[in-house]
Design a protein around this motif. Sequence first.
Motif, PDB file in Angstrom:
ATOM      1  N   ILE A 129      59.372 -93.134 -86.422  1.00 35.19           N
ATOM      2  CA  ILE A 129      59.185 -93.083 -84.969  1.00 35.19           C
ATOM      3  C   ILE A 129      58.394 -94.295 -84.497  1.00 35.19           C
ATOM      4  O   ILE A 129      57.325 -94.605 -85.028  1.00 35.19           O
ATOM      5  N   ARG A 130      58.934 -94.960 -83.498  1.00 43.57           N
ATOM      6  CA  ARG A 130      58.213 -96.045 -82.844  1.00 43.57           C
ATOM      7  C   ARG A 130      57.937 -95.647 -81.399  1.00 43.57           C
ATOM      8  O   ARG A 130      58.868 -95.399 -80.637  1.00 43.57           O
ATOM      9  N   MET A 131      56.668 -95.533 -81.059  1.00 42.02           N
ATOM     10  CA  MET A 131      56.264 -95.295 -79.673  1.00 42.02           C
ATOM     11  C   MET A 131      55.686 -96.612 -79.172  1.00 42.02           C
ATOM     12  O   MET A 131      54.564 -96.987 -79.524  1.00 42.02           O
ATOM     13  N   ASN A 132      56.450 -97.337 -78.390  1.00 47.74           N
ATOM     14  CA  ASN A 132      56.146 -98.736 -78.098  1.00 47.74           C
ATOM     15  C   ASN A 132      54.738 -98.954 -77.568  1.00 47.74           C
ATOM     16  O   ASN A 132      54.015 -99.842 -78.023  1.00 47.74           O
ATOM     17  N   ALA A 133      54.334 -98.160 -76.586  1.00 47.66           N
ATOM     18  CA  ALA A 133      53.017 -98.363 -75.980  1.00 47.66           C
ATOM     19  C   ALA A 133      51.909 -98.154 -77.007  1.00 47.66           C
ATOM     20  O   ALA A 133      50.981 -98.971 -77.116  1.00 47.66           O
ATOM     21  N   ALA A 134      51.994 -97.062 -77.763  1.00 44.13           N
ATOM     22  CA  ALA A 134      50.953 -96.766 -78.738  1.00 44.13           C
ATOM     23  C   ALA A 134      50.909 -97.820 -79.838  1.00 44.13           C
ATOM     24  O   ALA A 134      49.837 -98.282 -80.245  1.00 44.13           O
ATOM     25  N   ASP A 135      52.070 -98.208 -80.332  1.00 46.72           N
ATOM     26  CA  ASP A 135      52.110 -99.198 -81.404  1.00 46.72           C
ATOM     27  C   ASP A 135      51.552-100.540 -80.938  1.00 46.72           C
ATOM     28  O   ASP A 135      50.854-101.235 -81.680  1.00 46.72           O
ATOM     29  N   MET A 136      51.854-100.918 -79.701  1.00 45.85           N
ATOM     30  CA  MET A 136      51.352-102.184 -79.176  1.00 45.85           C
ATOM     31  C   MET A 136      49.835-102.123 -79.007  1.00 45.85           C
ATOM     32  O   MET A 136      49.112-103.080 -79.340  1.00 45.85           O
ATOM     33  N   LYS A 137      49.333-101.002 -78.495  1.00 42.49           N
ATOM     34  CA  LYS A 137      47.889-100.864 -78.312  1.00 42.49           C
ATOM     35  C   LYS A 137      47.168-100.861 -79.668  1.00 42.49           C
ATOM     36  O   LYS A 137      46.082-101.436 -79.802  1.00 42.49           O
ATOM     37  N   TYR A 138      47.784-100.218 -80.645  1.00 39.59           N
ATOM     38  CA  TYR A 138      47.174-100.210 -81.972  1.00 39.59           C
ATOM     39  C   TYR A 138      47.097-101.630 -82.535  1.00 39.59           C
ATOM     40  O   TYR A 138      46.106-102.014 -83.163  1.00 39.59           O
ATOM     41  N   LYS A 139      48.120-102.419 -82.284  1.00 38.90           N
ATOM     42  CA  LYS A 139      48.140-103.806 -82.752  1.00 38.90           C
ATOM     43  C   LYS A 139      47.023-104.616 -82.083  1.00 38.90           C
ATOM     44  O   LYS A 139      46.335-105.412 -82.740  1.00 38.90           O
ATOM     45  N   ILE A 140      46.820-104.400 -80.781  1.00 36.15           N
ATOM     46  CA  ILE A 140      45.734-105.077 -80.070  1.00 36.15           C
ATOM     47  C   ILE A 140      44.383-104.628 -80.626  1.00 36.15           C
ATOM     48  O   ILE A 140      43.467-105.436 -80.829  1.00 36.15           O
ATOM     49  N   GLU A 141      44.253-103.316 -80.871  1.00 40.91           N
ATOM     50  CA  GLU A 141      43.009-102.787 -81.439  1.00 40.91           C
ATOM     51  C   GLU A 141      42.661-103.489 -82.749  1.00 40.91           C
ATOM     52  O   GLU A 141      41.516-103.898 -82.973  1.00 40.91           O
ATOM     53  N   GLN A 142      43.654-103.624 -83.629  1.00 44.60           N
ATOM     54  CA  GLN A 142      43.395-104.263 -84.920  1.00 44.60           C
ATOM     55  C   GLN A 142      42.999-105.723 -84.744  1.00 44.60           C
ATOM     56  O   GLN A 142      42.134-106.236 -85.477  1.00 44.60           O
ATOM     57  N   TYR A 143      43.606-106.390 -83.784  1.00 49.31           N
ATOM     58  CA  TYR A 143      43.223-107.773 -83.508  1.00 49.31           C
ATOM     59  C   TYR A 143      41.772-107.834 -83.023  1.00 49.31           C
ATOM     60  O   TYR A 143      40.980-108.671 -83.485  1.00 49.31           O
ATOM     61  N   ALA A 144      41.409-106.945 -82.111  1.00 49.28           N
ATOM     62  CA  ALA A 144      40.060-106.950 -81.544  1.00 49.28           C
ATOM     63  C   ALA A 144      39.011-106.688 -82.614  1.00 49.28           C
ATOM     64  O   ALA A 144      37.900-107.243 -82.560  1.00 49.28           O
ATOM     65  N   ARG A 145      39.345-105.864 -83.579  1.00 47.21           N
ATOM     66  CA  ARG A 145      38.381-105.525 -84.629  1.00 47.21           C
ATOM     67  C   ARG A 145      38.081-106.724 -85.535  1.00 47.21           C
ATOM     68  O   ARG A 145      37.086-106.718 -86.270  1.00 47.21           O
ATOM     69  N   GLN A 146      38.946-107.719 -85.498  1.00 48.88           N
ATOM     70  CA  GLN A 146      38.712-108.912 -86.305  1.00 48.88           C
ATOM     71  C   GLN A 146      37.753-109.897 -85.636  1.00 48.88           C
ATOM     72  O   GLN A 146      37.307-110.857 -86.263  1.00 48.88           O
ATOM     73  N   ILE A 147      37.458-109.653 -84.355  1.00 51.60           N
ATOM     74  CA  ILE A 147      36.567-110.551 -83.618  1.00 51.60           C
ATOM     75  C   ILE A 147      35.125-110.270 -84.037  1.00 51.60           C
ATOM     76  O   ILE A 147      34.628-109.147 -83.881  1.00 51.60           O
ATOM     77  N   SER A 148      34.453-111.260 -84.555  1.00 47.43           N
ATOM     78  CA  SER A 148      33.116-111.037 -85.110  1.00 47.43           C
ATOM     79  C   SER A 148      32.003-111.202 -84.072  1.00 47.43           C
ATOM     80  O   SER A 148      30.846-110.926 -84.363  1.00 47.43           O
ATOM     81  N   ARG A 149      32.346-111.641 -82.859  1.00 46.99           N
ATOM     82  CA  ARG A 149      31.298-111.948 -81.878  1.00 46.99           C
ATOM     83  C   ARG A 149      30.838-110.739 -81.068  1.00 46.99           C
ATOM     84  O   ARG A 149      29.836-110.809 -80.353  1.00 46.99           O
ATOM     85  N   PHE A 150      31.557-109.615 -81.130  1.00 52.47           N
ATOM     86  CA  PHE A 150      31.099-108.410 -80.443  1.00 52.47           C
ATOM     87  C   PHE A 150      30.004-107.734 -81.271  1.00 52.47           C
ATOM     88  O   PHE A 150      30.104-107.649 -82.492  1.00 52.47           O
ATOM     89  N   GLU A 151      28.985-107.212 -80.586  1.00 57.55           N
ATOM     90  CA  GLU A 151      27.976-106.415 -81.289  1.00 57.55           C
ATOM     91  C   GLU A 151      28.541-105.059 -81.684  1.00 57.55           C
ATOM     92  O   GLU A 151      28.148-104.478 -82.701  1.00 57.55           O
ATOM     93  N   SER A 152      29.409-104.539 -80.863  1.00 60.52           N
ATOM     94  CA  SER A 152      30.090-103.287 -81.196  1.00 60.52           C
ATOM     95  C   SER A 152      31.477-103.299 -80.589  1.00 60.52           C
ATOM     96  O   SER A 152      31.693-103.897 -79.532  1.00 60.52           O
ATOM     97  N   ILE A 153      32.396-102.668 -81.276  1.00 67.55           N
ATOM     98  CA  ILE A 153      33.730-102.452 -80.733  1.00 67.55           C
ATOM     99  C   ILE A 153      34.146-101.034 -81.093  1.00 67.55           C
ATOM    100  O   ILE A 153      33.995-100.582 -82.224  1.00 67.55           O
TER     101      ILE A 153
END
Length: 333
Positions: A129-153
Amino acid sequence: MTLTAPLITVFGATGNQGGSVVRSLLQNPSFMVRALTRNPNSPASQALATQGAEVRQADGFSSESMVNAFTGSWGAFVNINSDDKAFEQGGPTEFDMGKTIVDAAAQAGVRHFIFSSGPDCLTLTGGKIRMNAADMKYKIEQYARQISRFESISCICAAWFLENFLIKELAPIFGGFPFITDTDGYLTLVAPKWGGKEDVPFIAMSDDFGDIVQGMFLDPKAVEGQVVHGCSDICSFDELVGTFEKVTGCRARFKPLPSWEAFDTYGIPELNDTKAMFGFTQNNAGKYFGPEPTEKETAGKLKLKTSVALGRPKGEQQLMSVERWCRKHFSLP
């Protein structure tokens, strides 16, 4: 010396999620709120300005625009509208916008970043199952978690909006419930089964979502790395219509479709993900938010934290139950 209250910037401020976050934060004088919108002159934007938000125009595809919009912000809440017409096939994607926003927030010095995400449907269903909106948001989430400059995410996933049941135009898609009586005299909810234990998560967007997010901002380190279940109450569709029937005195029932594939989208593109959602939950043992069981305890604690901070009486500190929500919107005079 007067300390300036931390500024929280909300992307998607005139949407259901962002609007709820802005309205909750504006109740707390400990925060300043900046609401980002494409059209600062729209009625929704002006309403937020009237309530005390700093309304600013921003373009999610423009790095310069987003850096300027986030400058000076201590925290940021970001929700991207997956149904945005800007994401037409062949054009820029939701991920393109998400990456631009995340990079801009990091560049502008945002310390605490909260993103409205979605479950990794494709992986959790073994590619079924591919739910486009959820899969895209999950992909953005994983990208954001790689950013080291946030104190918290941290992230939050929104459950089924109870407010959807207030939209009369949607009622025929789900059998007529709760507005159109069928030929047997029932207000019938027609939908696929949820799957698993049939524990469907619901969110009272206007009452709870913004308070849950504010609770995350009140102690960002406490939810660092987490995905919060944005959930007010959990019940089956049978229990939902049973509660509605008890509150209103109207005959109501749930008629499950034979399969999730039988859900009719009536050619409405926005309903394709709704259909896929049922396929996802049926193939993930009814768990909507990811691999872990659905829960509302975390959301309840965050709601309580906000309610205490705002000085609400004890009777108004809890999440909205399905029964209370039905009484608020459908009980007879």
